[in-house]
Design a protein around this motif. Structure first.
Motif, PDB file in Angstrom:
ATOM      1  N   ARG A 192      41.109  52.053  40.280  1.00  0.00           N
ATOM      2  CA  ARG A 192      41.680  50.869  39.927  1.00  0.00           C
ATOM      3  C   ARG A 192      40.517  49.961  39.302  1.00  0.00           C
ATOM      4  O   ARG A 192      41.057  49.451  38.024  1.00  0.00           O
ATOM      5  CB  ARG A 192      42.069  50.210  41.279  1.00  0.00           C
ATOM      6  CG  ARG A 192      42.827  48.708  41.037  1.00  0.00           C
ATOM      7  CD  ARG A 192      43.215  48.363  42.470  1.00  0.00           C
ATOM      8  NE  ARG A 192      44.012  47.253  42.368  1.00  0.00           N
ATOM      9  CZ  ARG A 192      45.045  46.883  43.208  1.00  0.00           C
ATOM     10  NH1 ARG A 192      45.071  47.776  44.540  1.00  0.00           N
ATOM     11  NH2 ARG A 192      45.911  46.010  43.323  1.00  0.00           N
ATOM     12  N   ARG A 252      40.755  48.667  35.066  1.00  0.00           N
ATOM     13  CA  ARG A 252      40.385  47.339  34.591  1.00  0.00           C
ATOM     14  C   ARG A 252      39.602  47.204  33.409  1.00  0.00           C
ATOM     15  O   ARG A 252      39.609  46.482  32.593  1.00  0.00           O
ATOM     16  CB  ARG A 252      39.952  46.496  35.803  1.00  0.00           C
ATOM     17  CG  ARG A 252      41.014  46.209  36.550  1.00  0.00           C
ATOM     18  CD  ARG A 252      40.570  45.113  37.964  1.00  0.00           C
ATOM     19  NE  ARG A 252      40.038  43.917  37.445  1.00  0.00           N
ATOM     20  CZ  ARG A 252      40.697  42.916  37.101  1.00  0.00           C
ATOM     21  NH1 ARG A 252      42.242  43.074  37.257  1.00  0.00           N
ATOM     22  NH2 ARG A 252      40.004  41.855  36.609  1.00  0.00           N
ATOM     23  N   ALA A 298      47.937  50.302  39.167  1.00  0.00           N
ATOM     24  CA  ALA A 298      47.618  49.075  39.811  1.00  0.00           C
ATOM     25  C   ALA A 298      46.578  48.142  39.127  1.00  0.00           C
ATOM     26  O   ALA A 298      46.459  46.960  39.190  1.00  0.00           O
ATOM     27  CB  ALA A 298      47.185  49.162  41.328  1.00  0.00           C
ATOM     28  N   GLY A 299      45.570  49.020  38.630  1.00  0.00           N
ATOM     29  CA  GLY A 299      44.416  48.308  38.062  1.00  0.00           C
ATOM     30  C   GLY A 299      44.836  47.643  36.507  1.00  0.00           C
ATOM     31  O   GLY A 299      44.365  46.538  36.349  1.00  0.00           O
ATOM     32  N   GLN A 329      47.641  40.339  34.668  1.00  0.00           N
ATOM     33  CA  GLN A 329      48.036  39.000  35.209  1.00  0.00           C
ATOM     34  C   GLN A 329      47.234  37.845  34.588  1.00  0.00           C
ATOM     35  O   GLN A 329      47.682  36.675  34.644  1.00  0.00           O
ATOM     36  CB  GLN A 329      47.541  38.905  36.717  1.00  0.00           C
ATOM     37  CG  GLN A 329      48.592  39.823  37.582  1.00  0.00           C
ATOM     38  CD  GLN A 329      48.214  39.798  39.152  1.00  0.00           C
ATOM     39  OE1 GLN A 329      47.193  39.014  39.591  1.00  0.00           O
ATOM     40  NE2 GLN A 329      48.623  40.878  40.014  1.00  0.00           N
ATOM     41  N   ARG A 372      47.984  46.718  35.990  1.00  0.00           N
ATOM     42  CA  ARG A 372      48.804  45.451  36.364  1.00  0.00           C
ATOM     43  C   ARG A 372      47.950  44.383  36.632  1.00  0.00           C
ATOM     44  O   ARG A 372      48.187  43.251  36.639  1.00  0.00           O
ATOM     45  CB  ARG A 372      50.003  45.605  37.206  1.00  0.00           C
ATOM     46  CG  ARG A 372      50.752  47.020  36.579  1.00  0.00           C
ATOM     47  CD  ARG A 372      51.893  47.023  37.613  1.00  0.00           C
ATOM     48  NE  ARG A 372      53.014  47.998  37.002  1.00  0.00           N
ATOM     49  CZ  ARG A 372      53.773  47.989  35.967  1.00  0.00           C
ATOM     50  NH1 ARG A 372      53.956  46.728  35.628  1.00  0.00           N
ATOM     51  NH2 ARG A 372      54.752  48.819  35.498  1.00  0.00           N
ATOM     52  N   ASP A 373      46.772  44.534  37.654  1.00  0.00           N
ATOM     53  CA  ASP A 373      45.804  43.568  38.034  1.00  0.00           C
ATOM     54  C   ASP A 373      45.536  42.673  36.637  1.00  0.00           C
ATOM     55  O   ASP A 373      45.385  41.509  36.665  1.00  0.00           O
ATOM     56  CB  ASP A 373      44.810  44.115  38.621  1.00  0.00           C
ATOM     57  CG  ASP A 373      45.105  44.386  40.243  1.00  0.00           C
ATOM     58  OD1 ASP A 373      46.060  44.078  40.589  1.00  0.00           O
ATOM     59  OD2 ASP A 373      44.149  45.206  40.732  1.00  0.00           O
TER      60      ASP A 373
END
Length: 692
Positions: free
Chosen positions: A575, A579, A537-538, A544, A540-541
């Motif tokens: 997460r 990033r 999820a991190g 963006q 894909r964050d």
């Protein structure tokens, strides 16, 4: 054989009766609205015809139509002529508003195509005729402005024929005096008429110098009719003059069977030729029963209507223009649409341009506006009662060719803008409104610059919403060319439980179109399984919004190592660690900007090929090939790949180079790398716009 009637047609019982609906169509500025004015004047619905130039016409009454001196939506007028009822619907002629007639055509009995002796408008005429041909509409052609024509009618007919796949049948020839058309000879009636301004033409004896022209032109007309009538062919081969009633019956039959397009002449602004046109419509236009057969409406059954147009007015709310195809509809009736919406008719209105008059009901064949049919859309069928009707007419909206990003000048108008756009889009299905969260943009798309300009004027004038416009955002992406790896560690202690997440990520490029792939290669549980989804999820964050400012695509991210804390580790910590690792790794992996490339098909008249090719090339288009446009004689198409960034305003240039008729279709094809100064300019502009 029955005797020929005084109105110039057969009285053998084949003539249609009852209310009829006629569309008035044709290229931009051909004189359609002037013809409607003259028809209303001739039928006594007006004491004096108005003028588009002076802004006092019954049609084109909207502020936008008056400002631009052009029809921007259909105009309706119902009149009586020699005891019969006609509803005329004047449809816009500009290619940007041509879609307005598509929902009108299925419910009409016939169309009058208004054109003029101008070969520059022949491609635009072809667009109109093609719409009629595909909708299978019987049609007359009214050659307008004959009083100012500089070329002979037969020469003009040759030019016009190239625009029509159906043979044109010349019904009248002009009477010339000193190079000016002062009247005409009706080849079916074999009579001569002299024009009288804003009055019916006067019958005069056929001049001796006109007899030869008349006989030659009449024989040519009969020959064309005889192509579809063996009895008439036998008469002509035997040098027998056919009975006049047979000629009129053939004219009516061959129009209705779409074998020919009868051509009449006149001058709409002066009212010349209007009476003969009305009589031809009265005697030869198909009946409602024939129209029902054409569109598949069975005889018998309950009341049925077709919705041809939707408007929203400030005073009366929503009104739906309909033609009653079967039975009768009255105020208070419950109706159900083909879309499944059940509603009640709040009022029945007869229209004369913008004027409305209330009536209790509408009978079979009539064209009226029905008030407040909430949820009913243009193109729907309406049946009385609660039974859902079959769809009579389903017309897909045209693909948009011009778009703008729009926003309100005053933020307090946000809600009003959305409501106003919903209403305007309901009136005009060729408009599309999209909310694009990626760009934070509301995008309005339509059929051209004028189409969207008129929409902006409606937002301001009718709804009081001031709008700012800008070119639409382009869907740039970014990816990486190389491989890289980085550790991301998120550690925070602030009393009580802290936060701890630690990951090692490797990034590598993928082939175009493969998207984002996350791979878990953790061994030995150094990152517990419950946190793996948080690491993804991190990742894909971060993707963006990459380091260049655009979404990242086509890369593989592999989780290879990490560590955790039994107390302080959490989903949020891992997460955030992911990033951090991406922030470190991506700049080392040679990020590159990608621009969307569209597959574009440009269609233009053949004589505009060189201009269109130059336009495409100047917009960084890669021309893949040229070809004849299938089914369109004298038209070509260009297939090319073009950057999406170069599409803004393309339709404006194409139409400028093609007398308003060029167009294109486009679809996404692939993403391509954009480097150098072009890429730097895009990144800098994006950073400036977003305050980075």
């Amino acid at each position: 054989m029955a005797a020929q009637s005084g109105n110039g047609g057969s009285t053998n019982g084949n003539r249609a009766s009852g209310p009829r609906c006629i569309a008035i169509v044709g290229p931009f500025q051909s004189g359609k609205t002037s013809l409607l004015e003259s028809i209303m004047e001739r039928c006594g619905a007006l004491t004096r015809a108005g003028s588009v130039k002076t802004g006092n016409s019954i049609g084109d009454a909207s502020a936008e139509a008056r400002a631009h001196q052009m029809s921007t939506e259909p105009n309706v007028a119902t009149v009586d002529f020699l005891g019969e009822r006609f509803s005329f619907i004047d449809c816009p002629g500009s290619v940007e508003f041509l879609h307005e007639m598509r929902h009108i055509l299925p419910a009409v009995d016939a169309a009058v195509v208004v054109c003029e002796a101008d070969d520059r408008k022949a491609p635009a005429l072809e667009l109109v005729l093609r719409e009629l041909e595909e909708a299978d509409i019987p049609r007359f052609l009214f050659l307008n402005k004959v009083d100012t024509a500089s070329r002979r009618v037969r020469e003009t007919l040759g030019i016009l024929q190239r625009a029509s796949r159906t043979p044109l049948l010349l019904r009248q020839i002009p009477i010339w005096q000193k190079g000016i058309a002062v009247g005409f000879i009706d080849l079916a009636l074999e009579r001569a008429f002299i024009y009288r301004e804003h009055a019916p033409s006067e019958i005069v004896p056929l001049g001796s110098d006109e007899v030869g022209r008349e006989k030659e032109a009449r024989f040519s007309m009969l020959e064309k009719l005889a192509d579809y009538d063996d009895a008439l062919m036998e008469d002509l081969l035997g040098d027998i003059e056919p009975p006049r009633d047979l000629v009129f019956d053939d004219l009516a039959r061959e129009l209705r069977e779409r074998h020919v397009v009868p051509v009449l002449i006149g001058a709409a602004e002066r009212g010349n030729g209007v009476t003969r046109l009305l009589k031809a419509l009265r005697h030869e236009a198909p009946s409602l029963a024939e129209t029902r057969g054409r569109i598949g409406v069975v005889e018998g059954g309950g009341p049925l209507a077709q919705v041809m147009k939707t408007w929203h007015s400030g005073q009366g709310g929503k009104v739906s223009l309909v033609r009653v195809l079967r039975g009768q509809l009255s105020e208070g009736d419950i109706v159900t649409s083909s879309g499944g919406v059940e509603t009640r008719i709040a009022g029945v209105l007869e229209l004369k341009g913008a004027e409305q008059s209330r009536k209790p009901s509408a009978g079979e064949g009539e064209v009226v506006a029905l008030a407040r049919l909430e949820g009913v859309r243009t193109g729907d069928a309406l049946a009385a009662g609660k039974a859902r009707p079959g769809i009579v007419n389903s017309v897909a909206p045209p693909e948009p060719v011009h778009a703008l990003g729009i926003g309100v000048r005053d933020r307090k108008d946000d809600v009003r803008l959305t409501a106003a756009l919903n209403r305007i889009a309901e009136e005009d299905p060729a408009l599309s409104v999209a909310h694009l969260p990626e760009f934070g943009e509301m995008r309005l798309s339509g059929q051209g610059e004028m189409h969207l300009r008129v929409t902006m004027e409606r937002l301001s004038g009718r709804y009081g919403v001031a709008v700012e416009c800008r070119p639409p955002e382009v869907g740039y992406r970014e990816t990486i060319r190389g491989k890289a790896g980085a550790r991301g560690r998120h550690r925070k202690q602030s009393g009580g439980h802290g936060q701890y997440g630690d990951v090692v990520l490797e990034v590598a490029p993928l082939e175009r179109g493969e998207g984002i792939r996350f791979v878990d290669k953790i061994a030995g549980g150094v990152v517990p399984k419950q946190y793996i989804s948080s690491v993804e999820a991190g990742v894909r964050d971060f993707c963006q919004n990459g380091p260049l400012g655009f979404p990242l695509v086509d890369l593989e991210v592999t989780l290879t190592d990490g560590s955790y804390h039994t107390v302080d580790s959490s989903d949020m910590a891992f997460r955030q660690a992911a990033r951090i690792a991406m922030v470190e790794a991506i700049p080392q992996a040679k990020p590159v900007l990608l621009e969307p490339i569209l597959a574009v098909e440009v269609v233009i008249p053949s004589d505009a090929m060189s201009k269109a090719s130059a336009i495409v090339s100047a917009r960084r288009g890669q021309i893949l090939g040229y070809d004849a446009r299938p089914g369109w004689r004298g038209w070509d198409q260009i297939n090319a790949l073009m950057p999406e960034a170069e599409m803004a305003g393309l339709i404006v240039e194409l139409r400028s180079a093609t007398s308003g008729v060029g167009s294109f279709s486009a679809r996404f094809d692939h993403l391509a790398e954009l480097a150098g100064k072009s890429a730097d300019a895009v990144v800098a502009a994006h950073a400036l716009a977003h305050g980075r």
